[in-house]
Write an enzyme that holds these catalytic residues in place. Structure first.
Site, PDB file in Angstrom:
ATOM      1  N   GLU A  22      -4.980  -8.044  -9.359  1.00  0.00           N
ATOM      2  CA  GLU A  22      -4.672  -7.930  -7.943  1.00  0.00           C
ATOM      3  C   GLU A  22      -3.225  -8.350  -7.775  1.00  0.00           C
ATOM      4  OE1 GLU A  22      -6.645  -6.449  -6.016  1.00  0.00           O
ATOM      5  OE2 GLU A  22      -8.492  -6.572  -7.177  1.00  0.00           O
ATOM      6  N   HIS A  58      -7.855  -7.292  -1.036  1.00  0.00           N
ATOM      7  CA  HIS A  58      -8.424  -8.322  -1.914  1.00  0.00           C
ATOM      8  C   HIS A  58      -8.711  -9.651  -1.229  1.00  0.00           C
ATOM      9  CE1 HIS A  58      -4.338  -9.853  -1.978  1.00  0.00           C
ATOM     10  NE2 HIS A  58      -3.890  -8.817  -2.659  1.00  0.00           N
ATOM     11  N   ASP A  78     -14.163  -6.725 -10.702  1.00  0.00           N
ATOM     12  CA  ASP A  78     -13.805  -5.335 -10.968  1.00  0.00           C
ATOM     13  C   ASP A  78     -13.718  -5.055 -12.461  1.00  0.00           C
ATOM     14  OD1 ASP A  78     -13.774  -4.892  -8.296  1.00  0.00           O
ATOM     15  OD2 ASP A  78     -11.626  -4.517  -8.111  1.00  0.00           O
ATOM     16  N   HIS A  82     -11.974  -6.373  -3.200  1.00  0.00           N
ATOM     17  CA  HIS A  82     -11.551  -6.269  -4.586  1.00  0.00           C
ATOM     18  C   HIS A  82     -11.335  -7.662  -5.165  1.00  0.00           C
ATOM     19  CE1 HIS A  82     -10.007  -1.861  -4.456  1.00  0.00           C
ATOM     20  NE2 HIS A  82     -10.932  -2.061  -3.536  1.00  0.00           N
ATOM     21  N   GLU A  85      -1.199  -5.443   4.005  1.00  0.00           N
ATOM     22  CA  GLU A  85      -2.091  -4.360   3.598  1.00  0.00           C
ATOM     23  C   GLU A  85      -2.833  -4.722   2.309  1.00  0.00           C
ATOM     24  OE1 GLU A  85      -2.823  -1.634   5.387  1.00  0.00           O
ATOM     25  OE2 GLU A  85      -1.612  -2.676   6.898  1.00  0.00           O
ATOM     26  N   ASP A  94      -8.393  -5.970 -15.112  1.00  0.00           N
ATOM     27  CA  ASP A  94      -8.003  -5.602 -13.758  1.00  0.00           C
ATOM     28  C   ASP A  94      -7.078  -6.672 -13.196  1.00  0.00           C
ATOM     29  OD1 ASP A  94      -8.449  -3.694 -11.450  1.00  0.00           O
ATOM     30  OD2 ASP A  94      -8.996  -5.572 -10.489  1.00  0.00           O
TER      31      ASP A  94
END
Length: 239
Positions: free
Chosen positions: A9, A57, A158, A153, A52, A7
């Site tokens: 970010e 995260h 994750d 997140h 946003e 995963d």
């Protein structure tokens, strides 16, 4: 079989618009068992985090000051994933960003899908549960995977949750084992994939094939035998 649940970010939603990877999290599975071999890093993107994305995260520009750049960890990252099968939720997003980073680092470097196969668990979930929500939180609820630590997140957490979900979605494993520690559902330690069978659950019904189904079955076996030169295994006496 070596697999990597992965995963990321990012600073925003579009690498084409200049957004960059700011966190990578990976966990290793070998023969459907977590090994404890993880890869995790935060990265300096040389640009501001979109407000946003920050809401998702919580990774701030100030936190990323002094973190390595992708070029600093690229070799280590590639050595870690090797040619393992990658498990990614919404693979086009994460692999798109990582492939963009790889090409910025070295123009001719092989992309992720050129190094090994990629499983997209979002695509898998959409096929199994059409018309339903299939984000990680919805799937955790559907498959009884503990995501109580997921306030925001985070790539490594994750990836751990994704590994649990993948095992639950593909069946055949009830509990994740990390080293000597057995992770059971609803603990505060880590996500675990489980399917509960109640002790008072009634026995599953046995439905016998009717005459029409049996005839169709026999006809199919006969067709297989004809096409294979009488090599149909299901018609052998010892099968």
């Amino acid at each position: 079989m070596r697999q990597i649940a992965l995963d990321t970010e990012t600073t925003g939603l579009s690498f084409a618009a200049g957004d960059r990877v700011i966190e990578i999290g990976c966990v290793e599975l070998i023969d459907r068992q977590l090994t404890g071999n993880e890869f995790h890093c935060y990265l300096q993107p040389d640009r501001a985090v979109n407000p946003e994305a920050l809401k998702v995260h919580g990774i701030t520009d100030a936190f990323l000051v002094g973190k390595p750049r992708f070029a600093d960890i690229a070799e280590e990252f590639l050595n870690y994933i090797g040619d393992a099968e990658l498990i990614i939720h919404n693979a086009p997003f994460d692999s798109g960003f990582l492939n963009h980073e790889l090409r910025k680092w070295r123009a001719q470097t092989p992309l992720l899908h050129e190094r090994g196969s990629v499983i997209d668990t979002l695509d898998m979930a959409r096929k199994r549960h059409p018309g339903q929500r299939n984000n990680l939180d919805a799937l955790c609820k559907r498959y009884d995977v503990n995501n109580s630590r997921r306030d925001v997140h985070g790539a490594l957490l994750d990836a751990e949750i994704l590994a649990a979900l993948y095992l639950a979605m593909t069946g055949g494993q009830v509990t994740l084992h990390l080293g000597n520690q057995s992770l059971t559902p609803n603990t505060s330690n880590a996500p675990a994939a489980t399917r509960h069978l109640s002790s008072d659950r009634p026995p599953l019904p046995v439905i016998h094939a009717d005459a029409v189904s049996c005839a169709a079955h026999d006809a199919r076996l006969a067709a297989i035998a004809a096409a294979s030169g009488d090599q149909c295994l299901w018609l052998r006496d010892d099968a």
